[in-house]
Design an enzyme around this catalytic site. Structure first.
Site, PDB file in Angstrom:
ATOM      1  N   GLY A  46       0.895  -1.208   0.015  1.00 60.38           N
ATOM      2  CA  GLY A  46       0.010   0.178   0.152  1.00 60.38           C
ATOM      3  C   GLY A  46       0.941   1.211  -0.059  1.00 60.38           C
ATOM      4  O   GLY A  46       1.971   1.114   0.439  1.00 60.38           O
ATOM      5  N   GLN A  51       2.922   9.855   1.224  1.00 62.87           N
ATOM      6  CA  GLN A  51       4.264   9.160   1.265  1.00 62.87           C
ATOM      7  C   GLN A  51       5.061   9.370  -0.007  1.00 62.87           C
ATOM      8  O   GLN A  51       6.369   9.217   0.100  1.00 62.87           O
ATOM      9  CB  GLN A  51       4.070   7.614   1.296  1.00 62.87           C
ATOM     10  CG  GLN A  51       3.471   7.153   2.517  1.00 62.87           C
ATOM     11  CD  GLN A  51       3.285   5.748   2.411  1.00 62.87           C
ATOM     12  OE1 GLN A  51       2.325   5.153   1.990  1.00 62.87           O
ATOM     13  NE2 GLN A  51       4.163   5.202   3.070  1.00 62.87           N
ATOM     14  N   CYS A  88       5.835  -0.106   7.055  1.00 59.34           N
ATOM     15  CA  CYS A  88       5.560   1.014   6.496  1.00 59.34           C
ATOM     16  C   CYS A  88       6.592   1.312   5.409  1.00 59.34           C
ATOM     17  O   CYS A  88       7.588   1.445   5.829  1.00 59.34           O
ATOM     18  CB  CYS A  88       5.142   2.175   7.472  1.00 59.34           C
ATOM     19  SG  CYS A  88       4.826   3.857   6.574  1.00 59.34           S
ATOM     20  N   LEU A  89       6.406   1.649   4.268  1.00 59.25           N
ATOM     21  CA  LEU A  89       7.394   2.027   3.150  1.00 59.25           C
ATOM     22  C   LEU A  89       8.264   3.417   3.559  1.00 59.25           C
ATOM     23  O   LEU A  89       9.343   3.655   3.257  1.00 59.25           O
ATOM     24  CB  LEU A  89       6.839   2.225   1.742  1.00 59.25           C
ATOM     25  CG  LEU A  89       6.314   0.827   1.230  1.00 59.25           C
ATOM     26  CD1 LEU A  89       5.508   1.138  -0.093  1.00 59.25           C
ATOM     27  CD2 LEU A  89       7.477   0.039   1.117  1.00 59.25           C
ATOM     28  N   HIS A 130      -4.164   1.493   7.614  1.00 63.95           N
ATOM     29  CA  HIS A 130      -2.849   1.781   7.517  1.00 63.95           C
ATOM     30  C   HIS A 130      -2.849   3.027   6.712  1.00 63.95           C
ATOM     31  O   HIS A 130      -2.359   4.168   6.993  1.00 63.95           O
ATOM     32  CB  HIS A 130      -1.958   0.965   7.429  1.00 63.95           C
ATOM     33  CG  HIS A 130      -0.677   1.394   7.316  1.00 63.95           C
ATOM     34  ND1 HIS A 130       0.463   0.780   8.463  1.00 63.95           N
ATOM     35  CD2 HIS A 130       0.229   2.219   6.417  1.00 63.95           C
ATOM     36  CE1 HIS A 130       1.453   1.401   7.999  1.00 63.95           C
ATOM     37  NE2 HIS A 130       1.489   2.393   6.749  1.00 63.95           N
ATOM     38  N   GLU A 131      -3.258   2.767   5.257  1.00 64.67           N
ATOM     39  CA  GLU A 131      -3.076   3.875   4.472  1.00 64.67           C
ATOM     40  C   GLU A 131      -4.062   5.065   4.787  1.00 64.67           C
ATOM     41  O   GLU A 131      -3.553   6.407   4.312  1.00 64.67           O
ATOM     42  CB  GLU A 131      -3.306   3.362   2.884  1.00 64.67           C
ATOM     43  CG  GLU A 131      -2.233   2.353   2.501  1.00 64.67           C
ATOM     44  CD  GLU A 131      -1.044   2.487   2.741  1.00 64.67           C
ATOM     45  OE1 GLU A 131      -0.491   3.692   2.614  1.00 64.67           O
ATOM     46  OE2 GLU A 131      -0.293   1.469   2.954  1.00 64.67           O
ATOM     47  N   HIS A 134      -2.422   7.380   7.043  1.00 63.77           N
ATOM     48  CA  HIS A 134      -1.548   8.369   6.444  1.00 63.77           C
ATOM     49  C   HIS A 134      -2.167   9.697   5.944  1.00 63.77           C
ATOM     50  O   HIS A 134      -1.881  10.843   5.938  1.00 63.77           O
ATOM     51  CB  HIS A 134      -0.954   7.901   5.194  1.00 63.77           C
ATOM     52  CG  HIS A 134       0.421   6.852   5.465  1.00 63.77           C
ATOM     53  ND1 HIS A 134       1.414   7.274   6.223  1.00 63.77           N
ATOM     54  CD2 HIS A 134       0.752   5.606   5.244  1.00 63.77           C
ATOM     55  CE1 HIS A 134       2.271   6.381   6.319  1.00 63.77           C
ATOM     56  NE2 HIS A 134       1.821   5.221   5.897  1.00 63.77           N
TER      57      HIS A 134
HETATM   58 ZN    ZN Z   1       2.441   3.599   5.946  1.00 66.56          ZN
END
Ligand code: ZN
Length: 138
Positions: A46, A51, A88-89, A130-131, A134
């Site tokens: 995701g 991000q 998380c990226l 999660h997304e 953000h």
């Molecule tokens: Zn994340």
């Protein structure tokens, strides 16, 4: 299409509230394509617009069930609970244990501005939560 740079933890763009998308145009479509490409390149499931440094309410997710895009998403129902490790990226190598709903129903728009409602469970539900966090700077 182009791979974008992923913003890392500590950048204040990750702490801001994103703005709703108002224009569903070619630019949005290209941006969503870039987000998918960036996510796949990073082996993520995701990615949210902040991000890649953009304060827009857009997220892309693929937990192995194919690509899903969410513009201006909103969770309209959530139930159950699951607890698992989550990465998380934007925080490479960091994993945390997080509890999330096990089922969520989300209302969102696709790149064409068509509204849809999608129900998800398990990992897909976790990725959505999660997304969407953000998009609210969490
Ligand atoms: Zn994340």
């Amino acid at each position: 299409m182009a791979v974008r740079n992923i913003v890392k933890d500590g950048d204040e763009v990750l702490r801001k509230i994103c703005r709703p998308v108002e224009k569903f145009d070619d630019k949005l479509s290209l941006l969503i394509d870039d987000m998918f490409e960036t996510m796949y390149k990073a082996n993520g499931v995701g990615l949210a617009a902040p991000q890649i440094g953009l304060l827009k309410r857009i997220a892309v997710i693929d937990v192995g069930e194919g690509p899903h895009e969410f513009v201006n998403p909103r969770i309209i129902d959530a139930s159950g609970e699951q607890t698992d490790t989550e990465g998380c990226l934007s925080c490479p190598g960091v994993w945390g244990t997080v509890s999330r709903p096990n089922f969520v129903t989300v209302e969102a728009y696709d790149r064409n501005g068509d509204r849809f409602i999608l129900s998800a469970s398990e990992l897909f539900a976790r990725a959505i939560c999660h997304e969407l966090d953000h998009l609210d700077g969490k």
